[in-house]
Design an enzyme around this catalytic site. Structure first.
Site, PDB file in Angstrom:
ATOM      1  N   HIS A 377       0.863  -1.186   0.000  1.00 34.66           N
ATOM      2  CA  HIS A 377       0.000   0.000   0.000  1.00 34.66           C
ATOM      3  C   HIS A 377       0.892   1.227   0.000  1.00 34.66           C
ATOM      4  CE1 HIS A 377      -2.937   2.996   1.123  1.00 34.66           C
ATOM      5  NE2 HIS A 377      -3.891   2.123   0.856  1.00 34.66           N
ATOM      6  N   GLU A 390      -6.989   5.557   1.347  1.00 33.49           N
ATOM      7  CA  GLU A 390      -7.013   6.094  -0.009  1.00 33.49           C
ATOM      8  C   GLU A 390      -7.965   7.282  -0.112  1.00 33.49           C
ATOM      9  OE1 GLU A 390      -7.168   2.529  -2.089  1.00 33.49           O
ATOM     10  OE2 GLU A 390      -5.373   3.259  -3.078  1.00 33.49           O
ATOM     11  N   ARG A 393      -6.565  10.722  -0.420  1.00 39.20           N
ATOM     12  CA  ARG A 393      -6.271  11.178  -1.784  1.00 39.20           C
ATOM     13  C   ARG A 393      -7.566  11.332  -2.589  1.00 39.20           C
ATOM     14  NH1 ARG A 393      -3.004   6.603  -3.556  1.00 39.20           N
ATOM     15  NH2 ARG A 393      -3.521   5.718  -1.538  1.00 39.20           N
ATOM     16  N   ARG A 414      -2.593   1.112  -6.688  1.00 35.80           N
ATOM     17  CA  ARG A 414      -1.690   1.099  -5.534  1.00 35.80           C
ATOM     18  C   ARG A 414      -0.254   0.738  -5.893  1.00 35.80           C
ATOM     19  NH1 ARG A 414      -5.695  -1.644  -1.066  1.00 35.80           N
ATOM     20  NH2 ARG A 414      -6.815   0.282  -0.702  1.00 35.80           N
ATOM     21  N   HIS A 517       0.550  -4.955   2.360  1.00 32.24           N
ATOM     22  CA  HIS A 517      -0.840  -4.689   2.692  1.00 32.24           C
ATOM     23  C   HIS A 517      -1.777  -5.856   2.454  1.00 32.24           C
ATOM     24  CE1 HIS A 517      -4.408  -2.536   3.487  1.00 32.24           C
ATOM     25  NE2 HIS A 517      -4.802  -2.448   2.236  1.00 32.24           N
ATOM     26  N   HIS A 518      -1.768  -6.383   1.243  1.00 34.19           N
ATOM     27  CA  HIS A 518      -2.773  -7.396   0.914  1.00 34.19           C
ATOM     28  C   HIS A 518      -2.100  -8.512   0.132  1.00 34.19           C
ATOM     29  CE1 HIS A 518      -7.071  -8.478   0.212  1.00 34.19           C
ATOM     30  NE2 HIS A 518      -6.544  -9.130  -0.796  1.00 34.19           N
ATOM     31  N   ARG A 557      -4.944  -5.527  -6.237  1.00 36.92           N
ATOM     32  CA  ARG A 557      -6.317  -5.291  -5.771  1.00 36.92           C
ATOM     33  C   ARG A 557      -6.601  -3.797  -5.775  1.00 36.92           C
ATOM     34  NH1 ARG A 557      -8.665  -3.757  -1.306  1.00 36.92           N
ATOM     35  NH2 ARG A 557      -6.872  -3.980   0.052  1.00 36.92           N
TER      36      ARG A 557
END
Ligand code: ADP
Length: 585
Positions: A377, A390, A393, A414, A517-518, A557
């Site tokens: 991220h 997010e 932004r 991302r 992050h993911h 993602r």
């Protein structure tokens, strides 16, 4: 398993002889009796400890920290004081997943004890002998492993379909990474979009998700997720979690990310509603209990699990098993196996997200997909590992580098934004925004409470505080403001999140860099959330949903799609398991 720490009277007497503190001048006692206070900064704000000492004992510890994350940091505030009194020391294990809050509780109590002249390093607990673990067997229709978003969704749906279900949860609290989701939930053709005149389509949602994932995604799963997304939003409303605010998010063509009306973080909002429903439906949740193995019968069907808590070994017999253990973003050893270059990165994940479901499923023959697809991220505050949503932004913040200049469209996907930050000098950047954004997005309050936001009355002053050139930053902001006005970002072609300029003081900045992050990869599932084996067949009785699965997000993602994934596939897993149970004799 954690060591059980208890204290006996003899031990306490020994400690009172051995441990040092400032003794009461008038007696031989260990502590100066009285009540003492100490404070520390927690995850959400100040934590205050009030410690009552008698001559030879820590009598009572009270800790307040209302701003800690409900169900996570709040567990540390609630549990650690009692442990400290029990062990008569501050050296206790923190609550996993709540490291900042746990450390703050320990610091606040330490500070109170130090005020009383106690040298905490000399307070030693004596470990009691380990007790033999008890054995317990449970029989249910469906056992769900993991009380994150996907697990709780699946449990509610299976229960609604008449099944007797239980949830096994490794942590001391529900929510997992879901509780940290801050953006929202992507969904297309929803009631809210229609009301607001947003002309979105399922096809466009599929297209954006596939493009965002570099077409590595399993299109059948993506299509299913997008088709069911609007119904999932309606279902959330039915269970008391309406997401009626709509915004833009990175990688989405239209306004598609649905958020709580009050601007709060979507994850905490959903977890609150989920846990309330789980309680109302009387679904048992076994906390601090870790699943270790999926049981199978002679036909290879999943027929339960093995799990253990601190003092009990469970055998849980079930007609079906739903895995909802999340990804493996807190397991550095595992993700660096696939991506060695991520060694040393901070993670935004809760500490229990270690890929256990993937290990358990592959142990009985499940296939995995996309394991090397790990998302970093772009905007993670590095001291607290706090992910800056997010939406900051999306609602109008810009990113500037060490030289005070922008370096790209802040709302690209991302991976692209992360790579752009890493390319900058010293690989970090600042998010810059103003009071208009703070008024709109309540998540900002949490960042302020965490002392990670720099604030100033003018852009020039903000630049000075950040150590940036004030003229350059003022120029950057003024150029951006012109772009917002003309709806034309000539420099970088940004065309979303331009509803407000950056003109109303005070002005704010958060220093960020990317973090793990993911994990997009995981066990393979089909559109019925059935787990697929390495020979391409569904494993009978085994279902999975959420981040434990791979294939939905492909190579990247999009922000807001994790929540869609957990709600849509959590619902499918619950319903599929109920249908399967009906076929089991
Ligand atoms: P998702 O919603 O995508 O399933 P989350 O990260 O929100 O993912 O939730 C996963 C949950 O599973 C977390 O609460 C985590 O503590 C729990 N969990 C992970 N491994 C185990 C395990 N071995 N046994 C029980 N619970 C587990």
């Amino acid at each position: 398993m954690k060591k059980r720490i208890a204290i006996t009277l003899t031990a306490m007497m020994m400690m009172s002889l051995a441990a040092c503190g400032t003794k009461d001048a008038s007696s031989d006692s260990k502590f100066k009796a009285g009540t003492y206070e100490g404070t520390a900064n927690g995850f959400g704000g100040e934590i205050k400890a009030t410690v009552t000492l008698s001559g030879d004992k820590i009598d009572k510890i009270e800790v307040t920290g209302d701003k800690e994350t409900q169900g996570i940091g709040s567990v540390a505030v609630e549990k650690l004081p009692a442990k400290m009194v029990e062990t008569q020391t501050v050296k206790v294990d923190g609550v996993s997943g709540a490291s900042v809050s746990s450390a703050a509780v320990i610091t606040a109590v330490t500070s109170a004890l130090e005020t009383a002249g106690v040298d905490v390093s000399k307070l030693e607990a004596i470990e009691a002998e380990k007790k033999e673990a008890q054995k317990e067997t449970l029989d249910v229709d469906t056992v769900i492993v993991g009380a994150g978003g996907a697990g709780m969704t699946a449990a509610l749906e299976a229960k609604a379909a008449g099944q007797n279900v239980i949830i096994i949860e490794k942590a001391a609290y529900a929510g997992g990474n879901t509780s940290r989701a801050t953006g929202g939930m992507n969904a297309a053709e929803t009631k809210t979009q229609k009301e607001l005149g947003v002309n979105d389509t399922i096809e466009q949602f599929v297209e954006d998700t596939m493009a965002g994932g570099y077409n590595k995604n399993n299109i059948k799963l993506v299509t299913k997720m997008c088709e069911e997304s609007s119904a999932a939003i309606d279902w959330l409303e039915e269970i008391g979690a309406p997401l009626s605010d709509l915004s833009f998010s990175g990688g989405a063509t239209n306004k598609r990310i649905h958020r709580p009306e009050d601007g709060s973080g979507v994850g905490a909002f959903l977890v609150k509603a989920y846990t309330k429903n789980i309680e109302e439906q009387k679904i048992p949740v076994y906390y601090d209990t870790e699943a270790t193995k999926i049981l199978t019968n002679d036909k290879g069907a999943a027929v339960g699990i093995e799990a253990h808590s601190e003092d009990t070994n469970y055998t849980i017999n079930a007609k079906s098993v739903i895995l909802a253990t999340g990804g493996f973003g807190a397991n550095e050893e595992l993700y660096t196996k696939y991506r060695p270059e991520l060694k040393g990165y901070v993670t935004t994940n809760v500490s229990t997200i270690t890929g256990d479901g993937i290990t358990m499923a592959t142990d009985i023959g499940a296939n995995t997909v996309d394991m090397e697809q790990i998302q970093i991220h772009p905007t993670v505050e590095q001291k607290t590992s706090l992910l800056i949503t997010e939406s900051v932004r999306g609602d109008g913040a810009i990113l500037v580098n060490k030289s005070g200049v922008r370096f790209g469209d802040e709302l690209r996907t991302r991976d692209v934004v992360s790579a752009a930050i890493i390319e900058q000098e010293e690989s970090y950047a600042y998010l810059v925004f103003d009071q208009q954004l703070r008024d709109e997005l309540s998540a900002v309050e949490k960042y302020i409470d965490n002392h990670i936001v720099e604030q100033a009355d003018s852009i020039e002053e903000l630049a000075t505080k950040l150590g940036l050139d004030s003229k350059t930053l003022a120029n950057t902001v003024s150029t951006w403001n012109k772009a917002v006005k003309s709806k034309n970002d000539a420099e970088f072609g940004r065309d979303t999140g331009m509803e407000h300029d950056i003109s109303v003081g005070p002005f704010y900045a958060i220093k960020i860099a990317p973090g793990v992050h993911h994990t997009m990869g995981g066990v393979e599932i089909n559109v019925n959330a059935e787990v697929i084996s390495t020979d391409g067949k569904a494993i009978p009785g085994l279902f999975a949903a959420g981040e434990v699965c791979g294939g939905i997000h492909g190579g990247n993602r999009i922000g807001g799609t994790a929540v869609t994934d957990i709600v849509v596939f959590g619902r499918i897993a619950g319903t599929s398991a109920a249908q399967y149970n009906a076929t089991v004799k």
